[in-house]
Design a protein around this motif. Sequence first.
Motif, PDB file in Angstrom:
ATOM      1  N   GLN A 173       0.610  -1.109   0.285  1.00  0.00           N
ATOM      2  CA  GLN A 173      -0.080  -0.201  -0.024  1.00  0.00           C
ATOM      3  C   GLN A 173       1.013   1.276  -0.043  1.00  0.00           C
ATOM      4  N   PRO A 176      -1.308   6.622  -0.259  1.00  0.00           N
ATOM      5  CA  PRO A 176      -2.439   6.641   0.593  1.00  0.00           C
ATOM      6  C   PRO A 176      -3.947   6.577  -0.090  1.00  0.00           C
ATOM      7  N   GLU A 177      -4.385   5.820   0.536  1.00  0.00           N
ATOM      8  CA  GLU A 177      -6.065   5.664  -0.345  1.00  0.00           C
ATOM      9  C   GLU A 177      -6.780   6.962   0.245  1.00  0.00           C
ATOM     10  N   THR A 203      -5.922   4.852   5.106  1.00  0.00           N
ATOM     11  CA  THR A 203      -5.170   5.046   5.457  1.00  0.00           C
ATOM     12  C   THR A 203      -4.172   5.002   6.547  1.00  0.00           C
ATOM     13  N   ASN A 320       1.740   9.034   3.616  1.00  0.00           N
ATOM     14  CA  ASN A 320       3.056   8.641   3.979  1.00  0.00           C
ATOM     15  C   ASN A 320       3.522   9.015   4.470  1.00  0.00           C
TER      16      ASN A 320
END
Length: 571
Positions: A173, A176-177, A203, A320
């Motif tokens: 991942q 970040p979503e 996230t 992130n």
Amino acid sequence: MRQCKGWSAVLLVLLGLGAVAQKLPTRDEGLFQMQIRDKTLFHDSSVIPDGAEISGYLFRDTPKRYYFVVEEDNTPLSVTVTPCDAPLEWKLTLQELPEEASGEGSGEPEPLDQQKQQVTVDEGTELFTYKGNDVESYVATSTPSGLYQLELLSTEKDSNFKVYATTTPESDQPYPELPYDPRVDVTALGRTTVTLAWKPTPTGSLMGQPVQYCVVINKEHNFKSMCAAEAKISTDDAFMLAPKPGRDFSPFDFMHFGFVPSDNGFGKDRGLTSNKISRAYTAKPKASDIQKVCIGNKNIFTVSELKPDTQYYFDVFAVNSATNTSTAYVGTFARTKEEARQKTVELKDGKVSDVFIKRKGSKFLRFAPVSSHQRVTLFVHTCLDAVQVQVRRDGKLLLSQNVEGVRQFQLRGKPKAKYLIRLRGSRKGASTLKVLATTRPSSKQPFPSLPEDTRIKAFDKLRTCSSVTVAWLGTQDRNKYCIYRKEVADNYGEEQRRREQNQCAGPETRRKSEKVLCKYFHSPNLQKAVTTETITGLEPGKTYLLDVYVVGHSGHSVKYQSKLVKTRKYC
């Protein structure tokens, strides 16, 4: 399986490169984390590491290629390219593996140079192409084994970019979503402030990864990636330096894989001059042009110190903190509110208006004569510090001057014309003044008429130990003049006089003991409109401040410029 003995030698060369090679789809996680922290392993390398974002640099119109090997069939694959400074063209291809060596049945692999010729005959299978400045990805749930090539090209200018590739996209991942609603909303709007709000990224809350938000503000456009914003702010801090001429290719370049340079010029002698490299580095914008503020994990932020009635663009990036990768929300824009319009004071023809202006403030006055007129007389009498006066007639600028003391302006009239007067205060402090606008003849004006020169002249040769002789100019109108004296200290200076005296204060504010005399005076001939007066009864060697007031028919008075005089000490 598409593997073959003829490719084994090429794979051995690749795997022999050391830390930057991959054994896919599995990896030693501990070794991988150590490697990606050491950026020197991947700097200027033609091999893309699995699961780490790399930064790269392109010279204009010069393509650059990156390679990685998928060893097993049915391997998932994800490749993401982020343009920074300019739109990019990029394509992903699967290179055909060499057929098993003929060797007349000997089983021996063909020489490496023959493998190069075989591979370059076929340019490979094109999997994906893109052109633009969006962050774009190629995602496949199952890919065949082979050598994958990523080629990038910038046709506009030298440019930075970022690439991320992984064979484990479900578990990785990196970015970040975004939430289900990725828009940035404007929740409050003022003259100098804008409040923004957005949905938090899953996230941080669901996956427990360290996420912070960064807000970028500018006046030009929205940004599609963090690196695009950082490129605008500072290329020195945001990205690695441009490769030196002749060092575009690392020891891990494509020739180790059995390829030869193509005919498109890639790999030719760079021979670049220093000015071409410098084109990638633009001057830093002013601090007010673009700002980046990182605010932690808050999802509401108020931007302050903006300019009124100005359009701004706002972008939010989820970052992130562990990997420094980021995802852009859908940016927004807004125009700040206009300055509160000040009430315009209406001037009446022939009436004196008292005006107060705050420090560095402004006031607007409007004069609209009811009848046609040939000229307008404007009196401006500043009581304290100087003010800036601007006059517009139906939008056309007629004058713009700094005024201190008393000034009289003659403005050419125009039928049905309207006049807008703007007064701007001093930076030193508040200002008070008297303003009069009229179309009437001077004989009917409440302000007394004034000569162009309102100084008082002292005759040095006529000084005595007890008297001084002074002169001042008059006008063609019969006015009353009153002269006052005041003893002051020897070190009394011009600045002290300005601070202590209100230029609009009339004779009524003076002590009776300071009055010398009052007299009427005028002359039909302006060349002879001058009067003199000898002031007696003074002390030897003393300094005096002299003031002359001219009083109009309606009682309004104007003071000439004060004059410091000193009597002789010995006679």
